[in-house]
Design a protein around this motif. Sequence first.
Motif, PDB file in Angstrom:
ATOM      1  N   ALA A 532       0.971  -1.299   0.062  1.00  0.00           N
ATOM      2  CA  ALA A 532       0.049  -0.120  -0.002  1.00  0.00           C
ATOM      3  C   ALA A 532       0.773   1.194   0.126  1.00  0.00           C
ATOM      4  O   ALA A 532       0.696   2.098  -0.880  1.00  0.00           O
ATOM      5  N   TYR A 533       1.918   1.126   0.867  1.00  0.00           N
ATOM      6  CA  TYR A 533       2.730   2.145   0.658  1.00  0.00           C
ATOM      7  C   TYR A 533       3.455   2.396  -0.502  1.00  0.00           C
ATOM      8  O   TYR A 533       3.511   3.706  -1.030  1.00  0.00           O
ATOM      9  N   ARG A 534       3.911   1.558  -0.949  1.00  0.00           N
ATOM     10  CA  ARG A 534       4.577   1.412  -2.411  1.00  0.00           C
ATOM     11  C   ARG A 534       3.711   2.083  -3.591  1.00  0.00           C
ATOM     12  O   ARG A 534       4.075   3.038  -4.412  1.00  0.00           O
ATOM     13  N   ASN A 535       2.771   1.503  -3.448  1.00  0.00           N
ATOM     14  CA  ASN A 535       1.443   2.138  -4.574  1.00  0.00           C
ATOM     15  C   ASN A 535       1.189   3.618  -4.312  1.00  0.00           C
ATOM     16  O   ASN A 535       1.002   4.175  -5.294  1.00  0.00           O
ATOM     17  N   GLU A 536       1.267   4.012  -3.223  1.00  0.00           N
ATOM     18  CA  GLU A 536       0.932   5.461  -2.804  1.00  0.00           C
ATOM     19  C   GLU A 536       2.051   6.216  -3.328  1.00  0.00           C
ATOM     20  O   GLU A 536       1.701   7.266  -4.028  1.00  0.00           O
ATOM     21  N   LYS A 537       3.431   5.808  -3.123  1.00  0.00           N
ATOM     22  CA  LYS A 537       4.557   6.683  -3.680  1.00  0.00           C
ATOM     23  C   LYS A 537       4.420   6.539  -5.109  1.00  0.00           C
ATOM     24  O   LYS A 537       4.545   7.578  -6.020  1.00  0.00           O
ATOM     25  N   LEU A 538       4.064   5.482  -5.764  1.00  0.00           N
ATOM     26  CA  LEU A 538       4.051   5.223  -7.095  1.00  0.00           C
ATOM     27  C   LEU A 538       2.785   6.195  -7.688  1.00  0.00           C
ATOM     28  O   LEU A 538       2.925   6.824  -8.971  1.00  0.00           O
ATOM     29  N   SER A 539       1.849   6.266  -7.057  1.00  0.00           N
ATOM     30  CA  SER A 539       0.957   7.318  -7.397  1.00  0.00           C
ATOM     31  C   SER A 539       1.178   8.690  -7.569  1.00  0.00           C
ATOM     32  O   SER A 539       0.964   9.562  -8.290  1.00  0.00           O
ATOM     33  N   GLU A 540       1.961   8.936  -6.438  1.00  0.00           N
ATOM     34  CA  GLU A 540       2.482  10.439  -6.326  1.00  0.00           C
ATOM     35  C   GLU A 540       3.498  10.691  -7.781  1.00  0.00           C
ATOM     36  O   GLU A 540       3.479  11.908  -8.110  1.00  0.00           O
ATOM     37  N   TRP A 541       4.138   9.670  -7.863  1.00  0.00           N
ATOM     38  CA  TRP A 541       4.952   9.742  -9.145  1.00  0.00           C
ATOM     39  C   TRP A 541       4.391   9.905 -10.305  1.00  0.00           C
ATOM     40  O   TRP A 541       4.595  10.821 -11.123  1.00  0.00           O
ATOM     41  N   GLN A 542       3.271   9.119 -10.505  1.00  0.00           N
ATOM     42  CA  GLN A 542       2.449   9.301 -11.801  1.00  0.00           C
ATOM     43  C   GLN A 542       1.777  10.747 -11.820  1.00  0.00           C
ATOM     44  O   GLN A 542       1.815  11.143 -12.820  1.00  0.00           O
ATOM     45  N   VAL A 543       1.299  11.060 -10.763  1.00  0.00           N
ATOM     46  CA  VAL A 543       0.756  12.624 -10.797  1.00  0.00           C
ATOM     47  C   VAL A 543       2.166  13.646 -11.117  1.00  0.00           C
ATOM     48  O   VAL A 543       1.576  14.483 -11.937  1.00  0.00           O
ATOM     49  N   LYS A 544       3.093  13.390 -10.470  1.00  0.00           N
ATOM     50  CA  LYS A 544       4.246  14.338 -10.945  1.00  0.00           C
ATOM     51  C   LYS A 544       4.582  13.946 -12.288  1.00  0.00           C
ATOM     52  O   LYS A 544       4.789  15.349 -13.135  1.00  0.00           O
ATOM     53  N   PHE A 545       4.470  12.930 -12.905  1.00  0.00           N
ATOM     54  CA  PHE A 545       4.849  12.649 -14.231  1.00  0.00           C
ATOM     55  C   PHE A 545       3.822  13.547 -15.169  1.00  0.00           C
ATOM     56  O   PHE A 545       4.118  14.131 -15.983  1.00  0.00           O
ATOM     57  N   GLY A 546       2.517  13.365 -14.700  1.00  0.00           N
ATOM     58  CA  GLY A 546       1.542  13.942 -15.488  1.00  0.00           C
ATOM     59  C   GLY A 546       1.308  15.536 -15.478  1.00  0.00           C
ATOM     60  O   GLY A 546       1.099  16.146 -16.550  1.00  0.00           O
ATOM     61  N   GLU A 547       1.979  15.759 -14.436  1.00  0.00           N
ATOM     62  CA  GLU A 547       2.065  17.402 -14.465  1.00  0.00           C
ATOM     63  C   GLU A 547       3.188  18.064 -15.115  1.00  0.00           C
ATOM     64  O   GLU A 547       3.155  19.000 -15.792  1.00  0.00           O
ATOM     65  N   ASP A 548       4.289  17.408 -14.908  1.00  0.00           N
ATOM     66  CA  ASP A 548       5.386  17.914 -15.763  1.00  0.00           C
ATOM     67  C   ASP A 548       5.737  17.314 -17.195  1.00  0.00           C
ATOM     68  O   ASP A 548       6.240  18.104 -17.920  1.00  0.00           O
ATOM     69  N   LEU A 549       4.939  16.230 -17.595  1.00  0.00           N
ATOM     70  CA  LEU A 549       4.729  15.789 -18.900  1.00  0.00           C
ATOM     71  C   LEU A 549       6.032  15.909 -19.733  1.00  0.00           C
ATOM     72  O   LEU A 549       5.925  16.429 -20.710  1.00  0.00           O
ATOM     73  N   PRO A 550       6.958  14.796 -19.467  1.00  0.00           N
ATOM     74  CA  PRO A 550       7.890  14.610 -20.435  1.00  0.00           C
ATOM     75  C   PRO A 550       7.617  13.706 -21.690  1.00  0.00           C
ATOM     76  O   PRO A 550       8.353  13.700 -22.665  1.00  0.00           O
ATOM     77  N   ALA A 551       6.513  13.291 -21.584  1.00  0.00           N
ATOM     78  CA  ALA A 551       5.720  12.667 -22.968  1.00  0.00           C
ATOM     79  C   ALA A 551       4.354  12.489 -22.651  1.00  0.00           C
ATOM     80  O   ALA A 551       3.683  12.605 -21.605  1.00  0.00           O
TER      81      ALA A 551
END
Length: 589
Positions: A532-551
Motif C-alpha cells: 500500500a505504501y509503495r503504491n501510494e508513492k508510485l501514485s504520487e510519482w504518476q501525478v508528478k509525471f502527468g504534471e511535468d509531462l515529458p511525454a
Amino acid sequence: MKFKKSWLLLLSFVLMLGILAACSGGDDAGTEPEGEGTETEQPAEGPQKGGTVVGAMDTPPSGQFNPIFYEEAYEANILSFIYEGLLSQDENLNFTPGLAKEWSFNDDQTELTFKLEENVKWQDGEPFTADDVVFTYKLLASPGYIEAGGIRSYFAGNLVGYEEYSTGASQDFQGVVKVDDYTVTFKFAQPNVKALSDASFSIIPEHIFKDISIADMPAAPESREAGKIVGTGPFKFTEMVQGEQYVLEKNADYWKGEPYLDSVVWKVVDQAVILGLLETGEIDFVADPNGFQAADYETVAAMPNVEIIEQPDFGYQIMGMMVNHRAAGDKTLDPSKWTVNEDLKDQKVRQAIAYAIDRQAIIDGLLYGRGIVQNSPIATQFDAYDDTNPPQYEYSADEAKKLLDEAGYKDVDGDGFRENPDGEEWVLSLNYPLGNQIRERSAPIVEEYLEAVGINIDLRQPKEAAAYFEDLENNAQDWDLYLVGWSLDSTDPDPTGLWDAPAAYNYSRWNNTEADALLKEANTPPEAFDKAYRNEKLSEWQVKFGEDLPALILYAANSLWAHNTRLHGVDVLPYSFLNDTHLWYVTEE
C-alpha cells in the motif's frame, strides 16, 4: 522473464523495458514432449512432432541479438526462442521457475539464493552453470557497459559493490556470487523489493563471451550472426537474410524436452499484405509487437482458418517531448551535462500540447475503438496503476490555447503560428519511424491538432527503424517531439528504467528531482515492502509525471494477435504471445 523491451523499446518502434526485456517458459510438468530417442507415435488428436510455422513482423530487427544490448521488440521476437532467465512469469504475473528451480531469501531480505537446474546445456552442448549467471550480471555492472550501448545496468544497480565496480574504483564485484556449480547468491546493498525482478534477466554464456571485451561485444559475430548465437532455449538461431527472414531450428537437447516443431521462421512482411498471407496460410501467426490492425478485425474474424487473441496491451505509443538534450557525442548518461531544450522547457507548453490532441478520436478513428486513453506510464495490468489522480488531459483546444497564451507564445505576425516569448519563430520538429502503420498515420493527425492551436510543426520524413533509433539514442540536438512505442517490463511496475533521470530509455532527458525522489522512496525498504505504501508513492510519482509531462501517451491499443488454427499449444501471457514455444505443434488440416 519473457523478452519485453524491459521498459524495452522493446521498442515497438519501437522500442522498449525494456522494455523490457529475458525469457523462459513456465513450468509445465506433465505436459512435456517425450524425450529424445522415443519412437512412440503421437496420437492423431494430440501433439504432433515435426513441421514449421511462419511468423510475420512488419519491421526488420536492427540486428542485435545479445540480450544485454538489444533494444527492440523485433529483436526480442527472436531472442525469446533462444535465451532464458532464472525466472519466468505466469498469467497472473507471479514469478515461476525458469533456469532456477527454487529460491530463498535470507532473514533481512538482502540475499537471494537460487538453486539452478542441473540438466541444462547451452545450444552448443556446454553445461549451463552458476558461472554463467555471475558472468552475465558482472557484464551488466561493468565499466564501459553503458558506453558500449548497454541500457540495462539497472538490473545490477541494487547489487553489492555496483557503484564501485561500474566506475572502476574496484576490480572486484561481489553482487552475484557462485556458491557451487548449481547455486548462486544475489547480494543486495540493502533489502530489495525488486529482488526477483532484478534477478530475472536473461543469462548469456560465459564460454562464448569471456574473451570479448565489453566494447567489442555489440559488434561481435556472437551477438549478431545466425549460427554463432548460443542460448539455452528451445530453438537455435541458424540462418537469416537480414531484413527479410530469420530461421530458428529446434534444440533437440532442450532441457524441458525436445520441441515438437522442427523450426520457426520469422518473415518481415509489409503490414499491407500480412492478412492476405495469413488467410492463405503462407504465414501462421502475427503477434508482437504490432499484431494486426483494428481496422481489419472483422476481416480476420471471418477467416475460417484463423483464431484471434485480443487482450489489453502491455505497453503503449507515446509522443515524447525532449525537455533536455544529451550533449553531442556524449556516451554517458550524466544529467549535469544536458542542455535545456528552449523550445519545450515551459511546463505549460507541454501541457498545452497534451490538451491539443484528441486522443480518443485517434483511438476511435485509427484503432476502431480497440484501445484506451492512458494517462500514466505504468501498465494498467498492475494494481499500482493510477487512473484517477494524474491529470487526464481531456481534449480541449481552448485550454491548449489558454496555456500557450499564459506562457507567452502568441501569434505576433498574424500568419496563424505562434512565436516564442521573445517574438521569434517557434517551430517544433516531429519525428517518427517507419514500420508501424497506425503510428505512421497518427503523425500527420498529431501535426494537424497542434497546428490548429497555433504550434508550427516540422513533420520530418520518417526514417527506417534502425536509423531512427540510432538518432533517438544519440538525442539529436534538433529533435523536439518523437513518436515511439514501449513494450513494458512485466516483472514490476517500477518505471525507473524508463523515466529516472539517468535511465538510458529516458529519451526525453527528463530531469525532475522530485519525481526521482518519489521513485527512490517507492523502492526503499523497509517501507517499500508494504504494498500500500509503495503504491501510494508510485501514485504520487504518476501525478508528478502527468504534471511535468515529458511525454504524452497517445494511446494504448489492445493487442490483436492471430494464428492459423493448425498451430496448437499457444498459451499466451498478458505480455507475450511467445510462451512455452517448445509445446507448440501443428496439425495439417
